[in-house]
Design a protein around this motif. Structure first.
Motif, PDB file in Angstrom:
ATOM      1  N   ILE A 167      53.178  46.859  29.013  1.00  0.00           N
ATOM      2  CA  ILE A 167      52.002  47.566  30.051  1.00  0.00           C
ATOM      3  C   ILE A 167      51.508  45.850  30.453  1.00  0.00           C
ATOM      4  O   ILE A 167      51.340  44.829  29.942  1.00  0.00           O
ATOM      5  N   GLY A 168      51.417  45.798  31.666  1.00  0.00           N
ATOM      6  CA  GLY A 168      51.051  44.484  32.079  1.00  0.00           C
ATOM      7  C   GLY A 168      49.523  44.829  33.104  1.00  0.00           C
ATOM      8  O   GLY A 168      49.467  45.123  33.358  1.00  0.00           O
ATOM      9  N   THR A 169      49.204  43.486  33.051  1.00  0.00           N
ATOM     10  CA  THR A 169      48.132  43.064  33.876  1.00  0.00           C
ATOM     11  C   THR A 169      48.099  42.261  34.293  1.00  0.00           C
ATOM     12  O   THR A 169      48.995  41.157  34.524  1.00  0.00           O
ATOM     13  N   ALA A 170      47.537  41.893  36.100  1.00  0.00           N
ATOM     14  CA  ALA A 170      48.245  41.143  36.847  1.00  0.00           C
ATOM     15  C   ALA A 170      46.704  41.452  38.227  1.00  0.00           C
ATOM     16  O   ALA A 170      45.627  42.192  38.445  1.00  0.00           O
ATOM     17  N   GLY A 171      46.760  40.045  38.843  1.00  0.00           N
ATOM     18  CA  GLY A 171      45.376  40.037  39.801  1.00  0.00           C
ATOM     19  C   GLY A 171      45.480  40.765  41.336  1.00  0.00           C
ATOM     20  O   GLY A 171      44.221  40.704  41.947  1.00  0.00           O
ATOM     21  N   SER A 172      47.204  41.251  41.356  1.00  0.00           N
ATOM     22  CA  SER A 172      46.573  41.959  42.823  1.00  0.00           C
ATOM     23  C   SER A 172      48.091  43.023  42.993  1.00  0.00           C
ATOM     24  O   SER A 172      49.164  42.990  41.920  1.00  0.00           O
ATOM     25  N   PRO A 173      48.397  43.610  44.101  1.00  0.00           N
ATOM     26  CA  PRO A 173      49.663  44.656  43.883  1.00  0.00           C
ATOM     27  C   PRO A 173      50.536  44.040  43.833  1.00  0.00           C
ATOM     28  O   PRO A 173      51.411  44.962  43.258  1.00  0.00           O
ATOM     29  N   GLU A 174      51.051  43.219  44.342  1.00  0.00           N
ATOM     30  CA  GLU A 174      52.214  42.657  45.260  1.00  0.00           C
ATOM     31  C   GLU A 174      52.834  41.574  43.685  1.00  0.00           C
ATOM     32  O   GLU A 174      53.803  42.085  43.275  1.00  0.00           O
ATOM     33  N   LYS A 175      51.764  41.251  42.995  1.00  0.00           N
ATOM     34  CA  LYS A 175      51.623  40.270  41.386  1.00  0.00           C
ATOM     35  C   LYS A 175      51.987  41.874  39.913  1.00  0.00           C
ATOM     36  O   LYS A 175      53.406  41.255  39.509  1.00  0.00           O
ATOM     37  N   CYS A 176      51.942  42.951  40.205  1.00  0.00           N
ATOM     38  CA  CYS A 176      51.942  44.192  40.094  1.00  0.00           C
ATOM     39  C   CYS A 176      53.390  44.736  40.031  1.00  0.00           C
ATOM     40  O   CYS A 176      54.325  45.139  39.464  1.00  0.00           O
ATOM     41  N   ASP A 177      53.249  44.723  41.316  1.00  0.00           N
ATOM     42  CA  ASP A 177      54.932  44.418  42.172  1.00  0.00           C
ATOM     43  C   ASP A 177      56.175  44.135  41.218  1.00  0.00           C
ATOM     44  O   ASP A 177      56.651  44.647  40.592  1.00  0.00           O
ATOM     45  N   LEU A 178      55.887  43.011  41.071  1.00  0.00           N
ATOM     46  CA  LEU A 178      56.728  41.609  40.605  1.00  0.00           C
ATOM     47  C   LEU A 178      57.139  42.053  39.007  1.00  0.00           C
ATOM     48  O   LEU A 178      57.655  42.032  38.440  1.00  0.00           O
ATOM     49  N   ALA A 179      55.835  41.890  38.477  1.00  0.00           N
ATOM     50  CA  ALA A 179      55.633  42.488  36.570  1.00  0.00           C
ATOM     51  C   ALA A 179      56.885  43.511  36.441  1.00  0.00           C
ATOM     52  O   ALA A 179      57.801  43.826  35.833  1.00  0.00           O
ATOM     53  N   ARG A 180      56.704  44.792  37.247  1.00  0.00           N
ATOM     54  CA  ARG A 180      57.424  46.070  37.376  1.00  0.00           C
ATOM     55  C   ARG A 180      58.621  45.626  37.761  1.00  0.00           C
ATOM     56  O   ARG A 180      59.986  46.609  36.647  1.00  0.00           O
ATOM     57  N   GLN A 181      59.249  44.692  38.479  1.00  0.00           N
ATOM     58  CA  GLN A 181      60.430  44.420  38.834  1.00  0.00           C
ATOM     59  C   GLN A 181      61.058  43.582  37.740  1.00  0.00           C
ATOM     60  O   GLN A 181      62.299  43.776  37.375  1.00  0.00           O
ATOM     61  N   HIS A 182      60.359  43.372  36.748  1.00  0.00           N
ATOM     62  CA  HIS A 182      60.822  42.270  35.396  1.00  0.00           C
ATOM     63  C   HIS A 182      60.444  42.753  34.483  1.00  0.00           C
ATOM     64  O   HIS A 182      60.363  42.429  32.634  1.00  0.00           O
ATOM     65  N   GLY A 183      60.629  44.188  33.829  1.00  0.00           N
ATOM     66  CA  GLY A 183      60.320  44.965  32.787  1.00  0.00           C
ATOM     67  C   GLY A 183      59.347  45.970  32.575  1.00  0.00           C
ATOM     68  O   GLY A 183      59.172  46.571  31.330  1.00  0.00           O
ATOM     69  N   ALA A 184      58.351  45.781  33.152  1.00  0.00           N
ATOM     70  CA  ALA A 184      56.606  45.787  32.646  1.00  0.00           C
ATOM     71  C   ALA A 184      57.062  47.614  33.368  1.00  0.00           C
ATOM     72  O   ALA A 184      57.472  48.065  33.810  1.00  0.00           O
ATOM     73  N   ASP A 185      56.708  48.219  32.357  1.00  0.00           N
ATOM     74  CA  ASP A 185      56.888  49.904  32.745  1.00  0.00           C
ATOM     75  C   ASP A 185      55.257  50.858  33.133  1.00  0.00           C
ATOM     76  O   ASP A 185      55.603  51.129  33.997  1.00  0.00           O
ATOM     77  N   HIS A 186      54.509  49.219  33.010  1.00  0.00           N
ATOM     78  CA  HIS A 186      53.005  49.920  34.123  1.00  0.00           C
ATOM     79  C   HIS A 186      52.428  48.751  34.141  1.00  0.00           C
ATOM     80  O   HIS A 186      52.491  47.706  33.437  1.00  0.00           O
ATOM     81  N   CYS A 187      51.964  48.020  35.179  1.00  0.00           N
ATOM     82  CA  CYS A 187      51.293  47.734  35.775  1.00  0.00           C
ATOM     83  C   CYS A 187      48.731  47.596  35.492  1.00  0.00           C
ATOM     84  O   CYS A 187      49.779  48.346  36.892  1.00  0.00           O
ATOM     85  N   ILE A 188      48.824  46.817  35.894  1.00  0.00           N
ATOM     86  CA  ILE A 188      47.371  47.676  35.776  1.00  0.00           C
ATOM     87  C   ILE A 188      46.735  46.110  36.618  1.00  0.00           C
ATOM     88  O   ILE A 188      46.645  44.880  36.264  1.00  0.00           O
ATOM     89  N   ASP A 189      46.461  46.467  37.473  1.00  0.00           N
ATOM     90  CA  ASP A 189      45.416  45.743  38.997  1.00  0.00           C
ATOM     91  C   ASP A 189      44.239  45.457  38.608  1.00  0.00           C
ATOM     92  O   ASP A 189      43.284  46.617  38.172  1.00  0.00           O
ATOM     93  N   TYR A 190      43.547  44.169  36.937  1.00  0.00           N
ATOM     94  CA  TYR A 190      42.642  43.829  36.607  1.00  0.00           C
ATOM     95  C   TYR A 190      41.555  44.442  37.816  1.00  0.00           C
ATOM     96  O   TYR A 190      40.193  44.254  37.579  1.00  0.00           O
ATOM     97  N   ARG A 191      41.680  43.560  38.889  1.00  0.00           N
ATOM     98  CA  ARG A 191      40.454  43.146  39.625  1.00  0.00           C
ATOM     99  C   ARG A 191      40.431  44.557  40.600  1.00  0.00           C
ATOM    100  O   ARG A 191      38.820  44.046  40.875  1.00  0.00           O
ATOM    101  N   ARG A 192      40.850  45.444  40.009  1.00  0.00           N
ATOM    102  CA  ARG A 192      40.731  46.850  40.594  1.00  0.00           C
ATOM    103  C   ARG A 192      40.561  47.854  40.056  1.00  0.00           C
ATOM    104  O   ARG A 192      39.501  48.902  40.169  1.00  0.00           O
ATOM    105  N   GLU A 193      40.828  47.117  38.798  1.00  0.00           N
ATOM    106  CA  GLU A 193      41.089  48.597  37.727  1.00  0.00           C
ATOM    107  C   GLU A 193      40.186  47.779  35.854  1.00  0.00           C
ATOM    108  O   GLU A 193      40.422  46.755  35.785  1.00  0.00           O
ATOM    109  N   ASP A 194      39.788  49.033  35.263  1.00  0.00           N
ATOM    110  CA  ASP A 194      38.871  48.003  34.124  1.00  0.00           C
ATOM    111  C   ASP A 194      40.331  48.613  32.903  1.00  0.00           C
ATOM    112  O   ASP A 194      41.092  49.628  33.112  1.00  0.00           O
ATOM    113  N   PHE A 195      40.961  47.202  32.514  1.00  0.00           N
ATOM    114  CA  PHE A 195      42.068  47.402  31.818  1.00  0.00           C
ATOM    115  C   PHE A 195      42.333  48.532  31.062  1.00  0.00           C
ATOM    116  O   PHE A 195      43.260  49.330  30.613  1.00  0.00           O
TER     117      PHE A 195
END
Length: 323
Positions: A167-195
């Motif tokens: 599970i990753g956290t990142a600061g934008s949808p684009e960064k979350c997409d990048l994390a998922r492309q590199h193995g993250a099964d889930h990614c939470i946009d911490y600027r929009r969601e309570d991680f």
């Protein structure tokens, strides 16, 4: 003469100055390197700011790769022409420099200078976090803060390869997409969601075995709420500021948690450990489990702009400085 970036006072990126410095012959136990690529890391920012103070004037940078051009007396493990890399030798912002041989490793021909310049601090940080601080096992669930950053992408890829749910956290949808492309099964946009709440939802309340946190103040103590009983909180950076003193009984109240503040400098202090960790990392790279990527290349003379982008969290993945 070697073009070098030095600071004469602690402060913002503007204190970084380009200077031509004379370089002495390598002393006993030292190796002179012509550097091909230099890694940019958040520790460089801390050292520039004086958070981790060193004597001034100071040449920043801890991570680079290049070629041996000369050796000092008593050096037997390296010879001119060898490809080498390092990650714990302050003074990397330079075209050429002398480095203690004990801090160097041989760079395999299959590994580029650019990869060598980002794997020795960022990659080895991921190595000790995943393989030593909390040895990740198949079936574990891990939380990676700053999942789209340099270390974060190493952690996502390698954690996934080790069989963990990442599970990753990142600061934008684009960064979350990048994390998922590199193995993250889930990614939470911490600027929009309570991680912490999202981690609980994603895991159906089971929570995580370990949290790897490079953010610091902004993610604490909420990171502790992501851990199952006896879970491990590994704080290895403070991009948002240092975690302030806290009541250690908080760890008991949240489930007999473990908390640690590890560093590469401690894990790789012994040469045999440095070599073994590097072999583990290069094996992971060679197998394709970890694919280091360079997302930005900046001329060494423009390092101040690279620092500004890093501090503003405008970067993803790894940035290299080109001497």
């Amino acid at each position: 003469m070697a073009k070098t970036i030095r600071i004469h006072a602690f402060g913002g990126p503007e204190v970084l100055t380009v200077e031509d410095l004379d370089l002495a012959a390598p002393r006993p136990g030292e190796v002179r390197i012509r550097q091909r690529a230099v890694g940019l890391n958040f520790i460089d920012v801390y050292q520039r700011q004086g958070v981790y103070p060193n004597a001034l004037p100071l040449v920043l940078g801890n991570e680079a790769a290049g070629d041996v051009v000369a050796i000092g007396p008593d050096v037997t493990e390296f010879a001119p022409g060898d490809r080498v890399a390092y990650g714990t030798a302050l003074g990397a912002y330079a075209e050429e420099r002398n480095v203690p041989a004990r801090l160097l490793v041989h760079l395999p021909e299959a590994v580029s200078y650019e990869v060598g310049a980002v794997m020795m601090l960022k990659g080895l940080t991921a190595q000790y976090l995943l393989r030593q601080t909390y040895p990740v096992k198949p079936g574990d669930t891990i939380l990676v803060h700053a999942a789209a950053g340099g270390v974060g992408l190493f952690l996502c890829q390698w954690g996934h390869a080790l069989g963990a749910t990442v599970i990753g956290t990142a600061g934008s949808p684009e960064k979350c997409d990048l994390a998922r492309q590199h193995g993250a099964d889930h990614c939470i946009d911490y600027r929009r969601e309570d991680f912490a709440a999202r981690v609980k939802e994603i895991t159906d309340g089971a929570l995580c075995h370990v949290v790897y946190d490079a953010i610091g103040k902004a993610t604490f103590p909420a990171s502790l709420d992501c851990l199952r009983p006896m879970g491990m909180f590994a704080s290895y950076g403070a991009a948002s500021g240092a975690i302030e003193a806290f009541d250690i009984n908080l760890l008991a109240r949240k489930g007999s948690l473990f908390a640690t503040r590890p560093s590469l400098f401690a894990y790789a202090a012994k040469r045999e450990a440095l070599v073994a960790m590097t072999e583990d990392l290069t094996t992971a790279i060679g197998s394709g489990a970890v694919r280091p990527e360079i997302h930005a290349r900046t001329p060494l003379a423009e390092v101040a702009e690279a620092h500004r982008a890093l501090e503003a969290r405008e970067t993803t993945g790894s940035t290299i400085l080109v001497p």
